[in-house]
Design a protein around this motif. Structure first.
Motif, PDB file in Angstrom:
ATOM      1  N   LEU A 171       0.807  -1.217   0.000  1.00 37.25           N
ATOM      2  CA  LEU A 171       0.000   0.000   0.000  1.00 37.25           C
ATOM      3  C   LEU A 171       0.842   1.269   0.000  1.00 37.25           C
ATOM      4  O   LEU A 171       0.366   2.325  -0.387  1.00 37.25           O
ATOM      5  CB  LEU A 171      -0.916   0.016   1.223  1.00 37.25           C
ATOM      6  CG  LEU A 171      -2.015  -1.044   1.260  1.00 37.25           C
ATOM      7  CD1 LEU A 171      -3.018  -0.721   2.347  1.00 37.25           C
ATOM      8  CD2 LEU A 171      -2.724  -1.145  -0.080  1.00 37.25           C
ATOM      9  N   PHE A 172       2.082   1.172   0.438  1.00 37.42           N
ATOM     10  CA  PHE A 172       2.907   2.385   0.495  1.00 37.42           C
ATOM     11  C   PHE A 172       3.112   3.004  -0.884  1.00 37.42           C
ATOM     12  O   PHE A 172       3.390   4.180  -1.005  1.00 37.42           O
ATOM     13  CB  PHE A 172       4.257   2.096   1.160  1.00 37.42           C
ATOM     14  CG  PHE A 172       4.178   2.137   2.650  1.00 37.42           C
ATOM     15  CD1 PHE A 172       4.087   3.334   3.321  1.00 37.42           C
ATOM     16  CD2 PHE A 172       4.179   0.972   3.395  1.00 37.42           C
ATOM     17  CE1 PHE A 172       3.999   3.386   4.697  1.00 37.42           C
ATOM     18  CE2 PHE A 172       4.094   1.008   4.774  1.00 37.42           C
ATOM     19  CZ  PHE A 172       4.008   2.221   5.422  1.00 37.42           C
ATOM     20  N   TRP A 173       2.961   2.166  -1.937  1.00 38.47           N
ATOM     21  CA  TRP A 173       3.054   2.744  -3.282  1.00 38.47           C
ATOM     22  C   TRP A 173       2.002   3.822  -3.497  1.00 38.47           C
ATOM     23  O   TRP A 173       2.209   4.781  -4.227  1.00 38.47           O
ATOM     24  CB  TRP A 173       2.914   1.649  -4.352  1.00 38.47           C
ATOM     25  CG  TRP A 173       4.198   0.910  -4.555  1.00 38.47           C
ATOM     26  CD1 TRP A 173       4.470  -0.367  -4.169  1.00 38.47           C
ATOM     27  CD2 TRP A 173       5.390   1.399  -5.174  1.00 38.47           C
ATOM     28  NE1 TRP A 173       5.768  -0.691  -4.506  1.00 38.47           N
ATOM     29  CE2 TRP A 173       6.341   0.371  -5.119  1.00 38.47           C
ATOM     30  CE3 TRP A 173       5.731   2.623  -5.751  1.00 38.47           C
ATOM     31  CZ2 TRP A 173       7.631   0.513  -5.627  1.00 38.47           C
ATOM     32  CZ3 TRP A 173       7.013   2.776  -6.260  1.00 38.47           C
ATOM     33  CH2 TRP A 173       7.944   1.727  -6.195  1.00 38.47           C
ATOM     34  N   ILE A 191       3.330   6.979  -2.159  1.00 33.35           N
ATOM     35  CA  ILE A 191       4.332   7.544  -3.067  1.00 33.35           C
ATOM     36  C   ILE A 191       3.625   8.294  -4.197  1.00 33.35           C
ATOM     37  O   ILE A 191       3.990   9.423  -4.539  1.00 33.35           O
ATOM     38  CB  ILE A 191       5.236   6.428  -3.633  1.00 33.35           C
ATOM     39  CG1 ILE A 191       6.065   5.828  -2.500  1.00 33.35           C
ATOM     40  CG2 ILE A 191       6.138   6.973  -4.746  1.00 33.35           C
ATOM     41  CD1 ILE A 191       6.968   4.680  -2.918  1.00 33.35           C
TER      42      ILE A 191
END
Lengths: 295, 611, 409
Positions: free
Chosen positions: B313-315, B318
């Protein structure tokens, strides 16, 4: 209870807050940006360095630290270039808002790339302390603390000398005060801006390489150390590097003293006390500045 | 079609009717919007959109995020401040609700007790919002961002430390009307309906609030704090209300969170989340209600897509970060971009039509009256006014008297200290020495907003008219209730300004100054100080403008002090003049005497050849 | 072409999308071709990616070998970063609302059990959790974890200190959630009652934003402790040991939690500089134990590609959760449904799972609480050695007079 060990331990972390605060002040003065992603840049570089030092790549620690500084400087320069190119005349708040986004990117990218990494940075200096006997109490002074305070002092003194005594310093001040005028005089404003970003990136990376071994290494929470650092800079109202230095040290010491209180409720209020203190100090310090841009 | 008729004079009725057609005011539109949104929302619930993945929980999440973004939009979008603690407000509210559930008991006030708890929670959040807003009184921009982030941090730590009451007591809060506690569809359906209704109410209320006096003051503050203060509005109050409303809405968001999850966890409200929320808010432009909704959809859809693609999910963060940099660099957001795209052709035409109408109107001469002679009563008495910036004296021992009912000219070369004089008199330079009295009432040491309310108003050399308001909303805001709707229409027409509902964003800068003057007059001050009001007008417009100004003291009962470089205009309107040079009074007296004074001529010759 | 901001934004979006897509390795395929048996996991892919990935690898190998009566087991993993309660709820809600999902297998997050256990109970679904951290992974009926959890673990850590002869141990732990604080408080009361030894100092502190636990360690040291019991994850433990060294307490024996049991911990500079013994109660068989043979084979055969920084014990939990689930499937008579899986898991029929990676026979079973893994294996770092040395033997719950944590009410 003897508070002296706590105070000295607090100076160690405080010296790290101080260098963050000083760099923030420097950048606010010269590039009109409060760089919220300052520490995140350094963490990214630090993790790249650590990745090179560990696992299959056995780079020496000092080489890893140098690469970390280069990576950090490059990252910092990229964001500096974006701001200098696209927001040359914007207000400080808008320019700083870019760094909130870059903080998000770096923290998320760090989580994706180095997420499961549990290791702490390898120290460049011996972690054995220097012990001083003062009135029957052992006072612990660490090499890291000495280095970070020395680095802080060096940055402050060198910057003040450069700004006040050299032609280059005049140019630096010109790009923050009167950017358009500086451009007319043939100063390459963008290059100087990007240069300042790169240098401050390198310095924060060096500071992180000397982070005390008493602070554990988590990408996200470490990146958010920008908060006590910014609080230190606020003490100097983002203008005075000396006050930022003092502010960082005071915050570090106060946090340790309050956190060591045997009453857990009081200890838990550590961050509030600092928050309130900063607030009161600021309201007092800025009591006369009432209006925005001249007229 | 052109708004100006072939004779070059403008038929007033015609202009009104035409511009009214262009900008129809729909006072019922927020309610319609809310009802339509609620209906669409409910309708969506019945569309079996991607069959297996549909869930009411997801719909609720969209609406909770929308609520958070709407609240944040007030501070960051409308009032132009960086606030990084929106989730803290939600956490405070959630904490309060849980505390009341645990210590007062579920349904203590009937089966709808939850709503009462939610309001109390939102009010507690409001109180915290006001406390956070306090530093905003003095600190602006980026300093405030640091303070809000520190607050988010300290609060987060405290909540981790003390824990949420429901979690500690190992209970879940009781949903209203006997709705079950699970996240299954049967329970989540009524929960989602409640949330749709609540969010629609909040959205409608916010639209009205944005249009109200508070909303105008937020937009003014974002554009110019000085402009706000000299409109008689307390800048601090404007900022505090922005923070308070933002926190209240954030608190409602916390309540909705409780409604869905029935137990809060500190991690859900950490500072990192507030940072993501801020970036998302700047990307979409969440002060626009529809964009807040869109932001809510994004915040749910992106993790959904990433999960389907088996991507961390960190994408998503970003991606948000990159879009955030892009948004801030272009100084825009999705909402504005979309609106601009939709109206591109229309806006340009409107702007052109307005410019033509204004040009025609301002070239039109009105009945000529003589230069007003006044009542003979001294209105503004300034004695020995001195303003020093360090060693530089911008004003030194300036003494002058403006007679009631006249137009007083303040002239002098560039840098003579004219604007400094106005700044000092209107309260922006409290460090000045000497005395200033308006109608016998001392103004020294009063704040700019107080001075404005006593009856001394001013305009600015620079544009202080925010493009986010409509002409009417701006004039109404400046007039502070001193002008009825008819008065406002009348004064706008008198100065040939665009119509009440015209958005200022389609009005050019020169016309905005005219609107600023009209608004100043509409506020019926005792004294209105105009700082180069005619800059940007051509010669014929100057003459027509001068004729209108000459009518002002009698027609509106407003005495004028005017700074002007165009000596033709000065000659046309003023009875008395003071000339400043290097911050000192060079000459003072009747127009004729001053303008024939040799010293004045000498000082002016290098400056202008208009004499 | 002129590089404008728009172009860069589009490029960035495209770039992120492309990177995202590359992460999407094609799934499916294998010898088992029947109707898939669907299971789901909620995994914090930043902090704990291991368990769900290993469970997936286990199922992949199982499916390649024919699956369950020709039916493949399909595991879908939802990322729920720590703090993203919405993601955790959505992951569980999606699984619950999808009637085909029969159970949760291999979940590993900081707080998922606390957030979702009630939903699992309401939906009649069980969770074979890989790494459970919060209290509700061990105190609720529908969740059983492969690991033994931080509370059992900190109890064993303290037990080892006292068993080694400490008369005045000091306790410094940081907790991320209030339920952990509450559980740690109970552990301290229980162990003092069980051993009769009183802690010289207890510093039970919330997670700090600045990760600086020096004040607590220094405070504890001032109480003249003869051993330090540290609760925290690897970097926090290392930093606490760093503080000990800086305060000159380099000789004091240190007892850390199992989350420090990874290959990198003994190489931490602070750990290498420490002159006292460092001890850990490993929650599963230590890496050199032959019981791990099959899991090592799973890795060697390429069904799992461990990341550089993956923890071995967290990988073991994924293996064990998947294996236990399949064990339960084998005892189902009739259709494989959520109901039948839950029913058989909560019965005594399939249990215990006698895998020797656990020190005790593991069972899901009917209980209202599940401290299913209730044993630890001692490992130590000889000063400066840079490696964990397995010592053993297995220490059982009963032997150290463990009492289950009691929830409020």
């Amino acid at each position: 209870m003897n508070l002296l060990p706590q105070i000295f331990a607090g100076l160690t972390t405080g010296s790290f807050f101080a260098i963050i605060g000083i760099l923030l002040t420097l950048m606010a003065q010269l590039t009109r940006v409060v760089n919220f992603s300052q520490v995140a840049f350094g963490m990214f570089g630090g993790f790249v360095g650590m990745w090179l030092e560990t696992g299959k790549n056995h780079l020496p620690v000092w080489l890893g630290a140098i690469i970390a500084a280069v990576v950090t400087a490059a990252l910092s320069a990229i964001v500096g270039w974006i701001i200098a190119t696209w927001l040359p005349n914007a207000q400080m708040a808008a320019r700083s808002a870019v760094t909130v986004s870059s903080l998000l990117i770096l923290v998320a990218a760090g989580a994706v790339l180095f997420g499961a990494s549990h290791n702490n940075f390898k120290p460049l200096l011996p972690s054995v302390p220097i012990t001083l006997k003062v009135g029957g109490t052992d006072l612990i002074i660490t090499y890291n603390m000495i280095f970070l305070i020395a680095l802080s002092l060096a940055v402050v003194i060198i910057m003040q000398l450069v700004l006040k005594r050299t032609m280059f310093g005049v140019r630096l001040r010109a790009i923050s005060d009167r950017q358009n005028a500086a451009e007319l005089l043939g100063v390459n404003v963008k290059a100087l801006n990007v240069g300042i970003w790169a240098v401050s990136g390198a310095i924060i990376s060096i500071a992180i390489s000397f982070i005390p071994s008493t602070i554990s290494n988590d990408y996200i929470s470490f990146s958010l150390l920008i908060i006590p650092g910014a609080a230190a800079a606020l003490v100097g109202a983002f203008k005075n590097m000396w006050l930022a230095l003092v502010g960082g040290l005071v915050i570090g010491v106060l946090q340790n003293i309050i956190a060591s209180n045997p009453n857990p409720t009081i200890a838990g209020l550590k961050d509030w006390v600092v928050f309130v203190l900063i607030l009161v100090f600021l309201l007092w310090n800025q009591r006369k500045e009432v209006w925005d841009v001249a007229r | 079609m052109s708004l100006a008729n072939p004779n070059g004079t403008l038929n007033k009725n015609m202009s009104s009717s035409l511009t009214n057609q262009s900008f129809v005011h729909k006072s019922w539109s927020p309610i319609a919007f809310g009802v339509v949104a609620a209906l669409v929302g409910v309708a969506i619930l019945f569309i079996p959109w991607i069959a297996n993945d549909f869930s009411f929980t997801r719909v609720s999440q969209v609406l909770i995020m929308m609520t958070m973004l709407m609240g944040l939009g007030i501070v960051t979008g409308t009032a132009g401040m960086i606030a990084l603690c929106q989730l803290t407000f939600a956490a405070a509210s959630a904490y309060t609700i849980e505390w009341m559930e645990v210590f007062i008991g579920p349904n203590a006030f009937g089966s709808g007790s939850f709503f009462l708890y939610m309001i109390v929670g939102a009010l507690i959040a409001t109180a915290i919002g006001i406390i956070v807003g306090l530093p905003a009184l003095r600190l602006r921009g980026v300093n405030l961002a640091v303070v809000t982030l520190s607050l988010a941090f300290a609060f987060d730590l405290t909540i981790v430390f003390f824990g949420f009451p429901a979690n500690k007591a190992n209970i879940h809060i009781t949903r209203p009307f006997g709705i079950g506690p699970s996240t299954e569809q049967k329970d989540m359906f009524p929960v989602t309906v409640i949330i749709i209704v609540l969010v629609a109410i909040v959205a409608v209320a916010l639209v009205y609030l944005q249009r109200s006096r508070w909303g105008s003051s937020w937009k003014m503050v974002a554009f110019s704090e000085r402009g706000t203060a000299s409109a008689g509005t307390n800048v601090q109050f404007a900022k505090l209300t922005a923070f308070a409303v933002s926190a209240f809405v954030g608190g409602i968001g916390g309540g909705l969170y409780e409604l869905v999850y029935t137990q809060a966890r500190s991690e859900a409200f950490n500072p990192y989340g507030s940072i993501v929320l801020y970036v998302l808010s700047t990307i979409v432009g969440s002060y626009l209600i529809d964009m807040a909704f869109f932001g809510g959809i994004l915040s749910v859809a992106i993790p959904f897509i990433l999960t389907r693609l088996h991507v961390p999910l960190f994408w998503g963060d970003i991606l948000f970060g990159v879009l955030g940099i892009q948004g801030v660099s272009t100084g825009s957001n999705l909402g504005e971009d979309i609106r601009r795209g939709l109206r591109r052709g229309k806006r340009a035409k409107q702007a052109e039509a307005i410019a033509e109408a204004v040009a025609a109107g301002t070239h039109t001469e009105v009945a000529s009256v003589p230069i007003p002679k006044g009542t003979g009563k001294p209105l503004l008495v300034v004695k020995d006014l001195t303003v020093a910036f360090g060693a530089v004296k911008a004003n030194s021992d300036v003494t002058l008297t403006v007679t009631e009912g006249t137009i007083f000219g303040l002239i002098g070369p560039n840098g003579a200290g004219k604007s400094t004089f106005i700044d000092a008199v209107s309260g922006f330079l409290p460090q000045h020495t000497g005395s200033v009295e308006l109608d016998g009432f001392p103004l020294d040491k009063l704040s700019p907003s107080r001075i404005a309310r006593i009856g001394l108003r001013r305009t600015y050399q620079q544009d202080r008219v925010p493009s986010t308001l409509t002409v009417g909303a701006y004039v109404k805001f400046i007039a502070r209730g001193k002008a009825t709707r008819d008065d406002i229409d009348e004064v706008l027409e008198f100065f040939s300004c665009p119509d009440y509902y015209t958005p200022l964003s389609v009005v050019d800068v020169g016309t905005r100054r005219l609107i600023e003057v009209a608004a100043g007059v509409a506020s019926r001050p005792k004294l209105l100080m105009l700082d180069e009001p005619a800059a940007g007008l051509d010669h014929e417009q100057h003459i027509a403008f001068g004729e209108r100004l000459r009518q002002v003291p009698t027609k509106y009962g407003v005495t004028l002090l005017i700074i002007e470089h165009d000596l033709d205009l000065v000659r046309a309107v003023t009875s008395e003049i003071t000339v400043l040079n290097f911050g000192e009074v060079l000459a003072s007296g009747s127009q004729e005497a001053v303008l024939s004074n040799k010293e004045v001529l000498k000082a002016y010759m290098g400056e202008t050849e208009m004499l | 072409m002129r590089i404008t901001k728009k172009v860069i934004a589009v490029a960035a979006v495209a770039g992120v999308a492309a990177l995202a897509l590359t992460g999407c390795a094609g799934g499916g395929g294998g010898a088992a071709t029947g109707t898939p048996i669907k299971v789901a996991a909620i995994s914090d892919t930043k902090s704990f990616p291991e368990a769900a990935q290993v469970a997936k690898g286990y199922f992949d190998r199982y499916n390649a070998a024919g699956g369950f009566n020709g039916r493949p087991i399909e595991l879908s993993i939802t990322d729920a970063p720590t703090g993203d309660a919405a993601a955790a709820v959505t992951g569980a809600t999606d699984a619950i609302n999808n009637k085909d999902v029969v159970a949760m297998v291999g979940s590993s997050t900081f707080g998922e059990c606390a957030i979702n256990h009630a939903a699992y109970e309401a939906a009649g679904m069980v969770s074979y959790t890989g790494v459970g951290v919060d209290l509700f992974c061990f105190t609720t009926p529908n969740v059983a974890a492969a690991n033994n959890g931080p509370f059992f673990d900190i109890y064993a850590t303290a037990w080892n200190a006292i068993k080694d002869g400490s008369k005045a141990p000091c306790f410094v732990a940081n907790y991320a959630t209030p339920d952990a604080q509450f559980a740690y408080d109970q552990v301290i009361v229980n162990i003092e009652a069980a051993t009769g030894v009183k802690f010289a100092a207890v510093q039970n502190v919330a997670n700090k934003p600045d990760n600086n636990y020096a004040p607590e360690v220094i405070s504890a040291l001032s109480a003249n402790c003869d051993a330090m019991v540290f609760g925290g994850v690897h970097p926090v433990d290392a930093a606490m040991i760093g503080t000990l060294n800086e305060q000159g307490a380099t000789d004091i024996p240190v007892y850390v939690q199992t989350s420090a049991y990874d290959a990198a911990f003994p190489l931490e500079p602070a750990v290498q500089a420490h002159k006292g013994k460092i001890s850990v109660p490993a929650e599963l068989a230590t890496q050199d134990d032959p019981a791990n043979e099959d899991m090592n084979k799973l890795i060697a055969d390429g069904f799992v590609t461990p990341g550089d920084t993956w923890s071995y014990s967290f990988m073991q939990t994924g293996y064990l959760a998947a294996q236990s689930f399949i064990l339960a499937l084998g005892k189902i008579e009739g259709d494989i449904t959520r109901e039948s899986v839950t029913k058989v898991s909560q019965s005594d029929a399939p249990w215990p799972n006698d895998n020797k990676m656990w020190g005790n026979p593991w069972k899901f079973g009917p209980g209202a609480t599940h401290q299913a893994n209730s044993s630890t294996y001692l490992a130590e770092i000889a000063p400066g050695s840079g490696v964990w040395t397995s010592k053993g033997p297995w220490l059982q719950a009963a032997e150290m007079k463990w009492t289950d944590i009691v929830l409020p009410q």
